[in-house]
Write a protein that holds these residues in place. Structure first.
Motif, PDB file in Angstrom:
ATOM      1  N   UNK A  39       0.822  -1.110   0.103  1.00  0.00           N
ATOM      2  CA  UNK A  39      -0.157  -0.032   0.069  1.00  0.00           C
ATOM      3  C   UNK A  39       1.028   1.284   0.151  1.00  0.00           C
ATOM      4  N   UNK A  40       0.216   2.389  -0.112  1.00  0.00           N
ATOM      5  CA  UNK A  40       1.031   3.702  -0.257  1.00  0.00           C
ATOM      6  C   UNK A  40       1.556   4.337   1.098  1.00  0.00           C
ATOM      7  N   UNK A  41       1.557   3.466   2.074  1.00  0.00           N
ATOM      8  CA  UNK A  41       2.355   3.722   3.251  1.00  0.00           C
ATOM      9  C   UNK A  41       3.849   3.398   3.207  1.00  0.00           C
ATOM     10  N   UNK A  44       5.660   5.702  -0.830  1.00  0.00           N
ATOM     11  CA  UNK A  44       5.076   6.987  -1.198  1.00  0.00           C
ATOM     12  C   UNK A  44       5.874   7.872  -2.193  1.00  0.00           C
ATOM     13  N   UNK A  45       5.108   8.502  -3.184  1.00  0.00           N
ATOM     14  CA  UNK A  45       5.651   9.414  -4.251  1.00  0.00           C
ATOM     15  C   UNK A  45       6.284   8.805  -5.337  1.00  0.00           C
ATOM     16  N   UNK A  46       6.354   7.435  -5.494  1.00  0.00           N
ATOM     17  CA  UNK A  46       6.673   6.835  -6.490  1.00  0.00           C
ATOM     18  C   UNK A  46       5.820   6.516  -7.696  1.00  0.00           C
ATOM     19  N   UNK A  47       6.352   6.227  -8.870  1.00  0.00           N
ATOM     20  CA  UNK A  47       5.444   5.557  -9.869  1.00  0.00           C
ATOM     21  C   UNK A  47       5.221   4.256  -9.427  1.00  0.00           C
ATOM     22  N   UNK A  68      -9.775  -2.664  -4.479  1.00  0.00           N
ATOM     23  CA  UNK A  68      -8.619  -1.705  -4.865  1.00  0.00           C
ATOM     24  C   UNK A  68      -8.945  -0.896  -6.186  1.00  0.00           C
ATOM     25  N   UNK A  69      -9.307  -1.654  -7.279  1.00  0.00           N
ATOM     26  CA  UNK A  69      -9.544  -0.950  -8.342  1.00  0.00           C
ATOM     27  C   UNK A  69     -10.749  -0.035  -8.530  1.00  0.00           C
ATOM     28  N   UNK A  70     -11.564  -0.452  -7.577  1.00  0.00           N
ATOM     29  CA  UNK A  70     -12.879   0.504  -7.461  1.00  0.00           C
ATOM     30  C   UNK A  70     -12.352   1.828  -6.730  1.00  0.00           C
ATOM     31  N   UNK A  71     -11.535   1.655  -5.554  1.00  0.00           N
ATOM     32  CA  UNK A  71     -11.170   2.811  -4.629  1.00  0.00           C
ATOM     33  C   UNK A  71     -10.208   3.754  -5.574  1.00  0.00           C
ATOM     34  N   UNK A  72      -9.206   3.093  -6.155  1.00  0.00           N
ATOM     35  CA  UNK A  72      -8.189   3.774  -7.005  1.00  0.00           C
ATOM     36  C   UNK A  72      -8.546   4.275  -8.212  1.00  0.00           C
ATOM     37  N   UNK A  73      -9.277   3.653  -8.994  1.00  0.00           N
ATOM     38  CA  UNK A  73      -9.407   4.072 -10.420  1.00  0.00           C
ATOM     39  C   UNK A  73     -10.931   4.245 -10.618  1.00  0.00           C
ATOM     40  N   UNK A  74     -11.798   4.274  -9.719  1.00  0.00           N
ATOM     41  CA  UNK A  74     -13.327   4.470  -9.607  1.00  0.00           C
ATOM     42  C   UNK A  74     -13.983   3.551 -10.699  1.00  0.00           C
ATOM     43  N   UNK A 113      -4.128   8.776  -2.655  1.00  0.00           N
ATOM     44  CA  UNK A 113      -3.232   7.756  -3.221  1.00  0.00           C
ATOM     45  C   UNK A 113      -2.703   8.012  -4.776  1.00  0.00           C
ATOM     46  N   UNK A 114      -3.182   8.776  -5.580  1.00  0.00           N
ATOM     47  CA  UNK A 114      -2.783   8.709  -6.948  1.00  0.00           C
ATOM     48  C   UNK A 114      -2.601  10.202  -7.222  1.00  0.00           C
ATOM     49  N   UNK A 115      -1.315  10.736  -7.592  1.00  0.00           N
ATOM     50  CA  UNK A 115      -1.033  12.135  -8.000  1.00  0.00           C
ATOM     51  C   UNK A 115      -1.680  12.337  -9.541  1.00  0.00           C
TER      52      UNK A 115
END
Length: 153
Positions: A39-41, A44-47, A68-74, A113-115
């Motif tokens: 996870x992003x903890x 962080x900040x990496x591709x 995770x796909x639903x949360x991160x990509x909608x 989580x996604x910039x």
């Protein structure tokens, strides 16, 4: 999802990927316990070349991939399981499952989580990874994917 991600419960896995205990995400990170995915903890900040996250206690890999796909990509997807992944470094130990899914969007990126996101040819990922920081576990999954038949797409 709880307001304090460190308080979320996750399964600790044995060397065969079987749950053997349940702890908070904070304890899992502090003790570097093997768990269901990254996870992003960490990093962080990496591709990253993959969508992923820590499985909730009792959650299957398939359920976690869809969530995770639903949360991160909608978007909603039906993931195709490809192969298990065990990966470790000084920061984390991961027992995961690598999936393939296709979706034409539109995507709604999770701002926590996604910039930003981009679509790249696989060859372009390798070139970028040589000059910019990437999540190493995602790159390990990509290398294994490309090594397998049908993975050079």
């Amino acid at each position: 999802m709880s307001r304090d991600p460190g308080a979320e419960l996750v399964d600790v896995l044995d060397d065969h990927g079987r749950p053997v205990a349940t702890v908070t995400r904070r304890e899992m990170r502090a003790r570097r316990l093997p768990h269901g995915s990254p996870d992003k903890d960490v990093y962080p900040g990496r591709w990253d070349v993959a969508v992923g996250g820590v499985l909730a206690a009792g959650e299957s890999f398939d359920e976690g991939a869809r969530r995770e796909v639903r949360e991160e990509l909608g978007v909603e997807i039906e993931p195709e399981p490809l192969f298990p992944l065990r990966w470790a470094d000084e920061h984390t130990v991961v027992h995961g499952m690598v999936y393939r899914a296709r979706h034409d969007g539109p995507f709604r990126l999770q701002p926590e989580e996604i910039v930003r996101g981009e679509f790249l040819a696989l060859e372009a990922v390798a070139a970028r990874a040589a000059r910019e920081p990437f999540c190493p576990d995602g790159l390990a999954a990509l290398v294994e994917y490309r090594r397998r038949p049908g993975g050079r797409q």
